[in-house]
Design an enzyme around this catalytic site. Structure first.
Site, PDB file in Angstrom:
ATOM      1  N   THR A 185       0.852  -1.193   0.000  1.00  0.00           N
ATOM      2  CA  THR A 185       0.000   0.000   0.000  1.00  0.00           C
ATOM      3  C   THR A 185       0.889   1.243   0.000  1.00  0.00           C
ATOM      4  OG1 THR A 185      -0.070   0.077   2.401  1.00  0.00           O
ATOM      5  CG2 THR A 185      -1.825  -1.147   1.321  1.00  0.00           C
ATOM      6  N   GLU A 332      -5.163  -4.065  -1.653  1.00  0.00           N
ATOM      7  CA  GLU A 332      -5.612  -5.374  -1.156  1.00  0.00           C
ATOM      8  C   GLU A 332      -6.535  -6.083  -2.144  1.00  0.00           C
ATOM      9  OE1 GLU A 332      -5.433  -2.581   0.471  1.00  0.00           O
ATOM     10  OE2 GLU A 332      -4.795  -2.862   2.538  1.00  0.00           O
ATOM     11  N   LYS A 444     -14.667  13.358  14.333  1.00  0.00           N
ATOM     12  CA  LYS A 444     -15.733  13.173  15.314  1.00  0.00           C
ATOM     13  C   LYS A 444     -15.821  14.411  16.190  1.00  0.00           C
ATOM     14  CE  LYS A 444     -17.964   9.462  17.640  1.00  0.00           C
ATOM     15  NZ  LYS A 444     -17.908   8.121  18.147  1.00  0.00           N
ATOM     16  N   TRP A 449     -20.286  12.481  13.509  1.00  0.00           N
ATOM     17  CA  TRP A 449     -19.254  12.336  12.478  1.00  0.00           C
ATOM     18  C   TRP A 449     -19.377  13.422  11.418  1.00  0.00           C
ATOM     19  CZ3 TRP A 449     -15.282   9.344  13.389  1.00  0.00           C
ATOM     20  CH2 TRP A 449     -15.426   8.229  14.211  1.00  0.00           C
TER      21      TRP A 449
END
Ligand code: ADP
Length: 541
Positions: A185, A332, A444, A449
């Protein structure tokens, strides 16, 4: 199973040599642009296979590359996996520490190196005693003298290696589940994690990205592959072109927007793939020099790896007649998960252009063979109503089952084959997925959120803004509060009051940034995404 029935890269990647023998690659490394036909690609790969075998490369061994997109990198891309070894492209933008930490696991004995990166490779060889051979992919650049590697390491010229090695007679018969490549990654949110791709996953993935409803790629296309081959297997585009016979333009390391535009025009490119920061820079160059480049041949571009703004999609469409195909994926999953062309179903084809634009802004439908779901924090499935947001979970043919060498984040792989992507998304009743944020990038505030991505998209559409990132700042009262980090377009200005006024229609006041920080440029990761890790470190409180 008879070997001819197995999903092996050798059955797919060399198809172009048979169906389109006069077509091939246009490669422009530092030692000059050249055209390499697909049969030449096949021949070069077979020669390289002989050379690698002579160095004792065995099935399962890893062979690394430290290189940009060019024809010599293609030699390794095709030869190493088809010989049964594992191709291991190293991200050239990593520091030595990061490279060495990955090689600690992969233990590559051979590294193919772009001439401009020889110093780096030799420093790496000093750190990694198991490295035996460095293959210099081209002549040294003018003014750069030859240097010696440490004792025990040979430096061989790539072209001489091919000339002195006859082509192998036949590629070996391998197993579908043999590992053909390892990629890591980009480390946008933490240390790089390494994933193994098998022949089977890569073949299925390559077939899927070659489907009409992905990006309509065909043997009639000329594809400029800007996404780096050192990350996520170049999204498998080298293999897709080898499968379909599309002409492949490889830009090497100079990715300035003016250079990209020159290549698009000079080679009559019809399709291209890059991250949104590249496409935004291309649009800025186009508007700075009206009339300099005619994009008449370019039909569609894929923008993936991060979220594009609505204005980018619209400007390409309205001012240059180019369709932006939005794509989502991750290392992935080999790595493409969705593509979102303007219209794939009968229903979408009947929509007007502005309605279609809305569909292009979302990441789109999963490729065949993949399944997307959203879940709450307790793993309960959430409705696909286009409104509800939850953790995006993916399963299917080319979803990894684990990281190759373990990682603290390993719990994202469920025992049932499902991967928790770490992204926050919604899915509508026609299967279209929209990324709302990355889990780690959500802010948050007072228990609620706030989506940094929604703010970035809205602010990124302001004409004054060249690039924008919204990050959380720790706050005693609310826990976290958003701040907007902005680099301005030339000769523009923007203050917080104006920003808040413009956002007021779409966002509640508590969702809007508390501060606006102007910077000369927004830091980017090795793959051109906004580097939020660096930004959070820069604005800690
Ligand atoms: P890293 O996680 O280090 O960035 P990857 O290159 O594998 O490494 O990035 C995958 C992630 O990039 C996804 O999980 C997602 O957060 C982000 N991403 C990819 N495509 C998109 C997109 N179209 N819109 C928003 N985010 C995206």
């Amino acid at each position: 199973m008879n070997p001819s029935r197995r999903l092996l890269l050798k059955h797919l990647a060399f198809r172009a040599a048979e169906i389109s023998p006069l077509d091939g690659l246009i490669s422009s490394p530092a030692d000059g642009e050249r055209f390499v036909t697909w049969p030449e690609v096949a021949d070069r790969s077979k020669r390289l296979a002989t050379a690698l075998s002579a160095w004792g490369v065995q099935p399962g061994d890893r062979v690394a590359t430290l290189a940009f997109n060019d024809h010599r990198h293609i030699d390794a891309y095709f030869a190493v996996p088809c010989l049964g070894a594992t191709l291991h492209p190293i991200n050239v933008r990593w520091n030595l520490e990061e490279m060495a930490s990955v090689l600690e696991h992969t233990r590559d004995r051979i590294v193919f190196v772009d001439p401009s990166l020889m110093d780096r490779a030799m420093a790496l060889a000093d750190r990694c005693p198991w490295i035996e051979h460095l293959v210099r992919m081209g002549p040294l650049e003018t003014g750069v003298g030859p240097t010696a590697a440490r004792a025990g390491v040979t430096i061989t010229d790539h072209d001489e290696l091919l000339q002195s090695s006859p082509p192998i007679a036949d590629w070996p018969d391998l197993e579908e589940h043999d590992v053909m490549a390892m990629c890591s990654t980009s480390g946008t949110t933490g240390i790089p994690k390494t994933v193994a791709y098998s022949h089977r996953t890569t073949c299925l993935h390559t077939m899927a990205i070659g489907l009409t409803d992905c990006m309509r790629l065909s043997g009639r296309d000329t594809l400029l592959a800007i996404v780096p081959m050192f990350h996520a297997l170049g999204w498998c585009f080298p293999y897709a072109c080898g499968m379909l016979g599309s002409r492949l333009v490889l830009p090497h390391r100079d990715l300035r927007p003016e250079r990209i535009l020159d290549l698009l025009v000079a080679h009559e490119v019809t399709a291209s793939v890059a991250v949104p920061t590249v496409w935004n820079a291309v649009l800025a160059a186009l508007s700075a020099s009206p009339g300099r480049w005619d994009l008449g041949h370019l039909e569609r571009i894929v923008s993936g790896g991060a979220a594009p703004t609505a204005s980018m999609i619209k400007t390409f469409r309205d001012e240059h007649g180019v369709e932006v195909i939005h794509s989502w994926g991750m290392t992935e999953i080999n790595p493409v998960g969705t593509m979102s062309p303007a219209a794939t179903t009968r229903e979408e084809a009947a929509l007007n252009p502005d309605q279609r634009l809305r569909h292009q802004q979302v990441a789109g439908r999963p490729l065949p063979g993949l399944k997307l779901e959203i879940q709450d924090e307790d793993g309960r499935r959430l409705p696909h109503d286009g409104e509800t947001t939850g953790r995006l979970v993916v399963s299917g043919w080319w979803v990894a089952e684990s990281y190759a060498f373990g990682h603290p984040d390993e719990e994202c792989f469920g025992p049932d084959g499902r991967l928790d992507t770490g992204d926050i998304a919604s899915i509508d009743d026609h299967g279209r997925m929209a990324i709302r944020d990355r889990g780690k990038d959500m802010i948050k505030s007072g228990g609620e959120w706030i989506s940094s991505l929604a703010l970035e998209r809205a602010i990124g559409d302001f004409s004054e803004v060249a690039a924008c990132a919204v990050v959380a700042r720790p706050d005693d009262r609310w826990g976290e509060r958003p701040i907007a980090v902005i680099s301005l377009a030339p000769a523009s200005s923007l203050d917080l009051a104006t920003l808040l006024e413009r956002l007021a229609g779409d966002f509640e006041r508590w969702q809007c940034p508390d501060d606006l920080v102007l910077v000369d440029s927004i830091p980017l990761t090795s793959t051109g995404k906004i580097d939020k890790k660096a930004l959070r470190a820069r604005f800690p409180s």
